[in-house]
Design an enzyme around this catalytic site. Structure first.
Site, PDB file in Angstrom:
ATOM      1  N   ASP A  25       0.870  -1.169   0.000  1.00  0.00           N
ATOM      2  CA  ASP A  25       0.000   0.000   0.000  1.00  0.00           C
ATOM      3  C   ASP A  25       0.916   1.231   0.000  1.00  0.00           C
ATOM      4  OD1 ASP A  25      -3.245   0.506   1.511  1.00  0.00           O
ATOM      5  OD2 ASP A  25      -2.108   1.743   0.126  1.00  0.00           O
TER       6      ASP A  25
HETATM    7  C1  GLC Z   1      -4.312   4.319  -0.231  1.00  0.00           C
HETATM    8  C2  GLC Z   1      -5.214   3.155   0.099  1.00  0.00           C
HETATM    9  C3  GLC Z   1      -5.285   2.111  -0.977  1.00  0.00           C
HETATM   10  C4  GLC Z   1      -5.071   2.751  -2.336  1.00  0.00           C
HETATM   11  C5  GLC Z   1      -3.651   3.300  -2.368  1.00  0.00           C
HETATM   12  C6  GLC Z   1      -3.342   3.996  -3.702  1.00  0.00           C
HETATM   13  O1  GLC Z   1      -3.645   4.748   0.908  1.00  0.00           O
HETATM   14  O2  GLC Z   1      -5.004   2.479   1.328  1.00  0.00           O
HETATM   15  O3  GLC Z   1      -6.565   1.481  -0.869  1.00  0.00           O
HETATM   16  O4  GLC Z   1      -5.239   1.775  -3.351  1.00  0.00           O
HETATM   17  O5  GLC Z   1      -3.398   4.198  -1.307  1.00  0.00           O
HETATM   18  O6  GLC Z   1      -4.125   5.139  -3.833  1.00  0.00           O
END
Ligand code: GLC
Length: 732
Positions: free
Chosen positions: A290
């Site tokens: 993430d």
């Molecule tokens: C965010 C979220 C995730 C998302 C990623 C990219 O913090 O936790 O669900 O896909 O970043 O935007």
């Protein structure tokens, strides 16, 4: 679902054999367009300033509009970037051209984006759409999102989000399919199929990315990013199930969750990433972290510094680094120092190349920039599906005295600031929509009701206008109060410690009710709310969630009766916040909650949720009778009679639950195993059958072994998890 051909696998090995270590690591690096220039503080500080109020939204917007975005062109040219988050087709082609025509090996980029519930055509948030209990609808909306986003050059969706969630204080409960593993697994299979089922580059398909692996929805006290501790039998029987269903369907990628699970962050958790996900489940593609999560292992207290975090993540099976640059900057040194074996890098690069090959990016790396123009005006087919998904997600929670549906000639006061804000219908994680495509509730209601009038009166952010409330109470014979949460109050980093209606919305209701006029509460929200007071005082309550661009039309069609509501709850609603987490598939405990004192209950709260999982009313009524269970060797044949006992056609959802009454591990009092939508004319009777393989009566133990034990089982069938017929069987 399509697999890589032998020729494609051979081609991957041939490319891999020509890659340098730096180029392999480059594939493991995902960049977001970082913000540079335009201001003299780091971007993170800018966000802090915005968050703590030192910077207004307007000043922030101005700074952002003047800053250039760094798309890391030089790194792309040098083969140091594998993926970017970009959604503009011209920019996609510009960057792809650098990768394909200017880097040494011409390996294409994969462009990813958070397309959670629609791209330009925004559909209901997942917690709402899961409540349709219609996997084919869930598949169709995913298919349409894939088609639209592919026209923009986005080949990878960071979706579906499959986090089982039982605590509505958590803001991200809005993004997932609710509290039940069976419904969540059906949602997972439908979404992955919809996203990936296309068969050729001109039959658009994208790679799914299952998230957030794993247990994120069980963050302690519903506080986002918080620690997660759970017994492994709960992990296997609840949280892992939708991910397994999705990988079994052919999902290509997975995103690891921010949280630790039982003390080890998912980002560096070898047991989760390698042993379970890659070995046991057989994920074909790659795992991405993430955003910033590898670096956050330092905060977790599990890594000393970037280098240590990067080494741990790579060894644990994390294939791609989202946004920290740690892999790009540290992995080469880690390999040279023998901290990370070359085969770890080879495996990660191979997995990433395999998804790019599976997507056809090596042969079709570019997007037709004209293609997006087909969505300059959304096609009718898209608008129709958005309306269907929206209206079928609406849940009728209460309808005392059959106030609803309202006559088209009714004199209605519509109140609530949310009702006249079209941008509030799309819900959390909608990134590519246009305001002009959004239908507000007030706009939709005006189409169906000629004598409606609008009075803002206030809303979630605290306003309460006495004068408008008085005018609204005076004008209408009935008052439609559109209240709930703004989008910003749910989704990521939006946990709430008190999940009653925010602001002074309850006071607004109280004042309206003093008028003696009937009030219909229409909820626009991203989570189950604590509605004990509203349920006790308001005669009609409609759960309308955040339904996407056609929300206003969908709600209006339900209010006037053109659409008979059929949605059901994918998550239990607490009576009060203090009951959280609250869910139907809970263990019985040694002292099941009852009126007597020494049982598992609160002194100051009801024994159970206010509205249970699977609950929802209709403008007609249904009766379930004559439950019959036949043992047919390996399967149980379960039949029940469903009758429409009301005055109009309607759709209910027959739900089959089981209970393992005495097992070697404590088991839930009910577990959903099957469900079926049943549409009946007034007075019509239908016998509904479920075929349940006996093997599904088993469960996983704490070691992940599947157990099928003899003993007494209860079979429940009903129209929600609380009102069921029951039969008992003894299984040997
Ligand atoms: C965010 C979220 C995730 C998302 C990623 C990219 O913090 O936790 O669900 O896909 O970043 O935007």
């Amino acid at each position: 679902m399509r697999q890589l051909t032998e020729a494609q696998k051979k081609r991957i090995e041939e490319i891999l054999s020509r890659m340098t270590l730096e180029e392999k690591i480059g594939q493991m690096n995902q960049e977001s367009p970082s913000i540079v220039g335009g201001f003299d503080v780091p971007f993170s500080e800018l966000i802090e300033m915005l968050t703590d109020g030192r910077l207004s939204k307007e000043e922030f917007g101005k700074i952002m509009s003047t800053s250039q975005q760094d798309y890391h062109e030089d790194d792309i040219r040098a083969g140091r970037v594998g993926s970017l988050m970009v959604q503009d087709p011209a920019k996609v082609n510009e960057l792809q051209k650098i990768a394909v025509e200017e880097s040494r090996l011409g390996i294409p980029l994969i462009f990813g984006l958070d397309v959670i519930h629609g791209f330009k055509t925004v559909f209901p948030i997942a917690i709402a759409e899961a409540g349709t209990f219609d996997p084919d609808l869930m598949r169709k909306t995913a298919r349409m999102a894939a088609r639209e986003s592919k026209a923009a050059g986005v080949s990878w969706h960071f979706a579906p989000m499959l986090d089982i969630a039982r605590d509505a204080r958590w803001g991200r409960v809005s993004e997932g399919p609710g509290e039940d593993p069976c419904l969540a697994s059906a949602f997972a299979t439908a979404k992955v199929t919809g996203l990936q089922e296309g068969e050729s580059p001109d039959d658009p398909y994208v790679a799914a990315c299952l998230k957030h692996y794993i247990g994120y929805g069980a963050c302690e006290s519903g506080r986002d990013y918080n620690t997660v501790n759970m017994a492994m039998h709960v992990f296997y029987n609840h949280y892992l199930k939708p991910f397994k269903a999705a990988v079994d369907t052919g999902a290509q990628t997975v995103m690891a969750a921010f949280n630790d699970l039982n003390g080890i962050p998912c980002t560096v958790n070898k047991f989760l990433l390698r042993d379970i996900l890659k070995e046991k489940l057989g994920l074909p593609g790659f795992v991405v972290s993430d955003a910033n999560a590898i670096r956050e292992c330092i905060n977790h207290g599990i890594a000393a510094d970037d280098f240590d975090a990067g080494v741990q993540a790579a060894l644990a099976g994390m294939d791609m680094d989202m946004g920290t640059g740690i892999y790009k900057n540290q992995l080469q040194k880690a390999v040279e120092e023998g901290k990370v074996p070359m085969e770890v890098i080879d495996e990660a690069a191979r997995r990433i190349l395999s998804v790019k090959m599976w997507l056809g990016l090596f042969d079709h790396p570019y997007v037709d920039e004209a293609s997006m123009h087909q969505y300059d005006v959304l096609p009718q087919e898209h608008l129709d599906l958005a309306l269907e998904a929206a209206e079928r997600s609406i849940v009728l929670l209460k309808n005392e005295g059959d106030i609803l549906p309202l006559a088209p000639s009714a004199k209605i006061s519509v109140i609530g600031s949310l009702a006249d804000q079209p941008e509030e219908v799309v819900g959390a994680w909608a990134l590519s929509w246009r305001k002009e495509d959004c239908v507000s509730l007030w706009s939709g209601i005006q189409k169906e009701f000629a004598n409606a009038k609008y009075f803002p009166c206030g809303g979630p952010e605290g306003g309460l206008n006495e004068e408008e409330i008085t005018e609204a109470a005076a004008y209408g014979d009935v008052i439609v109060a559109v209240l709930g949460e703004t989008i910003a109050m749910s989704g990521e980093a939006s946990s709430r410690a008190d999940i009653t209606l925010p602001g002074k919305q309850r006071q607004i209701l109280e004042k309206l009710l003093e008028s003696g006029k009937p009030v219909v509460l229409v909820l626009m929200n991203g989570r189950p709310l604590a509605l004990e007071w509203e349920d006790a005082h308001v005669p009609a309550i409609v759960e309308a969630w955040h339904l996407g661009i056609r929300m206003g039309d969908a709600v209006a069609r339900v209010l006037c009766g053109k659409k008979n509501p059929e949605g059901r709850l994918s998550s239990s609603f607490p009576a009060m916040t203090g009951q959280c987490p609250v869910y139907y598939n809970h263990p019985n405990t040694g002292r099941p909650a009852s009126k007597s004192k020494f049982t598992s209950r609160y002194l100051d709260a009801p024994l159970d949720s206010l509205y249970p999982f699977g609950y929802g009313l209709s403008y007609t009524s249904f009766d379930f009778s004559n439950l019959n269970v036949r043992d047919q060797g390996d399967v149980l044949m379960i039949g029940v009679e469903v009758k429409n006992t009301g005055e109009r056609a309607g759709t209910t959802t027959a739900q089959l639950y089981t209970q393992d009454v005495a097992a070697s591990l404590v088991r839930p009092v009910k577990e959903l195993k099957r469900f079926a939508k049943v549409t009946l004319e007034a007075g019509e009777i239908m016998r509904v059958y479920f075929e349940l393989p006996k093997n599904e009566l088993g469960f996983f133990d704490n070691e992940g072994n599947y157990r099928l034990e003899e003993g007494l089982f209860r079979i429940y069938v009903g129209q929600n998890s609380r009102e069921c017929l029951m039969a008992e069987i003894w299984e040997k």
